[in-house]
Each structure stands twice: as C-alpha cells, then as structure tokens.
Design an enzyme around this catalytic site. Structure first.
Site, mmCIF file in Angstrom:
data_model
loop_
_atom_site.group_PDB
_atom_site.id
_atom_site.type_symbol
_atom_site.label_atom_id
_atom_site.label_comp_id
_atom_site.label_asym_id
_atom_site.label_seq_id
_atom_site.Cartn_x
_atom_site.Cartn_y
_atom_site.Cartn_z
ATOM 1 N N ARG A 273 -26.755 -17.558 -15.707
ATOM 2 C CA ARG A 273 -26.294 -16.211 -15.390
ATOM 3 C C ARG A 273 -27.037 -15.194 -16.248
ATOM 4 N NH1 ARG A 273 -21.663 -19.507 -16.028
ATOM 5 N NH2 ARG A 273 -20.418 -19.755 -14.109
ATOM 6 N N LYS B 284 -19.099 -18.913 -19.100
ATOM 7 C CA LYS B 284 -17.798 -18.254 -18.936
ATOM 8 C C LYS B 284 -16.722 -19.016 -19.701
ATOM 9 C CE LYS B 284 -18.377 -15.902 -14.479
ATOM 10 N NZ LYS B 284 -17.860 -15.780 -13.107
ATOM 11 N N HIS C 23 -28.788 -12.757 -9.873
ATOM 12 C CA HIS C 23 -27.951 -13.760 -9.221
ATOM 13 C C HIS C 23 -28.658 -14.397 -8.031
ATOM 14 C CE1 HIS C 23 -24.033 -15.054 -10.522
ATOM 15 N NE2 HIS C 23 -23.687 -15.331 -9.276
ATOM 16 N N ARG D 215 -30.378 -17.274 -9.396
ATOM 17 C CA ARG D 215 -29.406 -18.365 -9.627
ATOM 18 C C ARG D 215 -29.121 -19.101 -8.314
ATOM 19 N NH1 ARG D 215 -25.153 -20.156 -13.029
ATOM 20 N NH2 ARG D 215 -23.065 -20.234 -12.088
ATOM 21 N N HIS E 108 -20.063 -24.283 -13.112
ATOM 22 C CA HIS E 108 -18.902 -23.958 -12.283
ATOM 23 C C HIS E 108 -17.677 -24.749 -12.756
ATOM 24 C CE1 HIS E 108 -21.441 -22.510 -8.597
ATOM 25 N NE2 HIS E 108 -21.203 -21.547 -9.462
ATOM 26 N N TYR F 294 -23.454 -23.905 -1.438
ATOM 27 C CA TYR F 294 -24.879 -24.206 -1.306
ATOM 28 C C TYR F 294 -25.147 -25.309 -0.299
ATOM 29 C CZ TYR F 294 -25.058 -21.243 -5.368
ATOM 30 O OH TYR F 294 -24.903 -20.172 -6.217
#
Length: 296
Positions: A148, A172, A242, A245, A268, A277
C-alpha cells in the site's frame, strides 16, 4: 468533542487501530448522519433513535445519487457506532438490527496489462538525477511487492533484508508481514541507499525513500509520480498507487499463484478481499476462450 463521541473515536483509533483515513471516514459518516437527524427530527437522544430515522437518512442519500457502495460503508459505520454503545451500556438495543444494506455490483479493480508494465520499465525514460532514481524505485516497489501507499513511504532501512531478499512491512492494524523481492529489486535498493549517502550531507537515514531534499517521502509526491508515469503507458481512468497494487495481485493470479499466498502478500485480513482478483482471471480466460475456441 462530546465525551461519548470521543470514547468511540478513541476505540477506533487505539483499540481497533484503524488508520487515520478510516477513522476520518467513520467520523464524516457519523457527522453527516447526526446533521441530518438534527435538521429533520430535531435534537434526538441516542436512545431515541429509531430504524425509521436511519432509513430516512439512507433514502435521502439515495435521492442524492450516492452509490450503493458508499451507502453500505455508511451503514457499516453506524453499525459499529451503535454496537459500541450497546456494549458500553449507553443503549439497550441497536436501531441497526432492521437495516438492510443495498446490493451493490462488485466493481473489478483496475490494473495494467503486462505489456503496459513492460513499457513502463523499458520504454519510459525517467529523469536524470535523484528524482528519476526515486520515481523508478517507487514504481518497482509497488509492482514487485503490491504494498500500500502508506506502507511504501514508511519503509525503514532496517526493514530491508538484502541477504534474505525480503522486506518487512507494517500494514493495517500494525500487523507485520514479510514480502520476498527479486534479486534485481535488491540491487536497485542497495544502489539507492549508497547513492543517498553520496548525494546528501543531511538526509533521513531512517526511511528508505527520500525526496530531493533528503526528507521522508509523503503521499502527495508518490501519488503524483505514479499518475504521471501511468499516463504514459495506459488509458485507464484510474492512475494511482492502488492500481499498481491491483496489477501486482492480478498478474500473480493470472500466472497461477495460490489465492492464499496472494492474500498473505497483500496483507488482507480475509480471503474475501483477495477473491476479487479471481474475477479478473476469469475475465482473461473468457477473452482467451472467445478468441481461440472455434465455437465461442
């Protein structure tokens, strides 16, 4: 800030460890709801809020052509908000129990074609000097790691292990993950570190990437740099970090990567976020089938 609101704010920031952007989004949604509540229903105590009040707000958003995706996010905000006060004993029941989220079509991520990436690193001429070296490494890192924007600008030099060819990333919720990198990228990062010490007398020696003045990179710089170079190789409407990414993940999937492995590389929390995806891969298979099958 109202003490009740402040406690919810601190809960998101310090217990859930959400990013500043996410905390701000929650705050904006909450403010929007209570402004509507005040204007339509007058001053209303937390315990007096009814499902009908929330439906009225959501209907007003729909009338303003707010997308289903955005409305669902606002519903999620209110669910978290009332759940927090339910647990703390401020309310005895949440008005969100009867609120149904609208269905929204899944939006497929934008990504570069493989030939576009080839053009980006072989045809595009990067400027001479530190800016060109930095810009090229930014794009290399995005495409080779799928990290990110916030993760990229916060890479510390001690998070790069040249001998093991890997980068430790803080994602995150302050969750760490390790991303393997290619020998070519290792070589570029080593050269970048060496050049940084040759060019600058004073510089940020904590973070890997620095500006032309030797300071830590900031989001605006990276966003504009990525947008500039993607403009040279693609007609995609979205041209952002992004997209790089998404490109990383899609190209891995298209070349047979395991879904769980891609999930770990992206950082994730669940497979649900990564599964989007697979849709891109299916679209590619459809295209191949249509072009190659005699009866397609």
């Amino acid at each position: 800030m109202n003490p009740l609101i402040l406690s919810f704010h601190n809960y998101l920031k310090f217990q859930k460890r959400y990013s500043e952007h996410t905390v701000r989004s929650y705050s904006d949604d909450r403010v929007s709801f209570f402004q509507y509540l005040q204007s339509v229903f007058g001053t209303t105590d937390l315990k007096e809020i009814q499902p009908a009040y929330i439906r009225s707000w959501l209907a007003s958003l729909k009338d303003q052509s707010v997308s289903s995706r955005s409305i669902n996010r606002k519903i999620s905000t209110l669910k978290s908000f009332f759940k927090f006060y339910l647990k703390s004993g401020e309310i005895s029941a949440s008005p969100m129990g009867k609120i149904i989220s609208p269905k929204s079509g899944q939006r497929l991520p934008s990504f570069l074609k493989e030939e576009d990436v080839e053009d980006l690193f072989s045809r595009i001429v990067f400027p001479e000097g530190w800016k060109g070296e930095t810009d090229r490494l930014i794009l290399r890192l995005f495409y080779n790691t799928g990290m990110r924007l916030s993760e990229l600008i916060n890479i510390r030099e001690n998070q790069v292990d040249f001998s093991k060819r890997q980068i430790k990333v803080l994602g995150k919720g302050n969750k760490e993950r390790v991303i393997p990198v290619s020998p070519e990228l290792v070589k570029e990062m080593k050269t970048y570190q060496q050049d940084k010490r040759k060019i600058f007398e004073k510089f940020d020696d904590t973070h890997l990437l620095v500006t032309q003045k030797g300071g830590k990179l900031y989001q605006g710089y990276v966003y504009q740099a990525v947008k500039h170079y993607l403009n040279e190789v693609t007609s995609l409407k979205k041209k952002s970090p992004h997209v790089m990414r998404h490109t990383f993940a899609t190209h891995l999937m298209n070349h047979g990567a395991d879904l769980n492995s891609v999930k770990e590389l992206l950082g994730h929390a669940s497979l649900a976020a990564t599964q989007v995806y697979t849709h891109n891969t299916i679209e590619k298979l459809k295209d191949v089938h249509q072009k190659a099958h005699p009866k397609a």
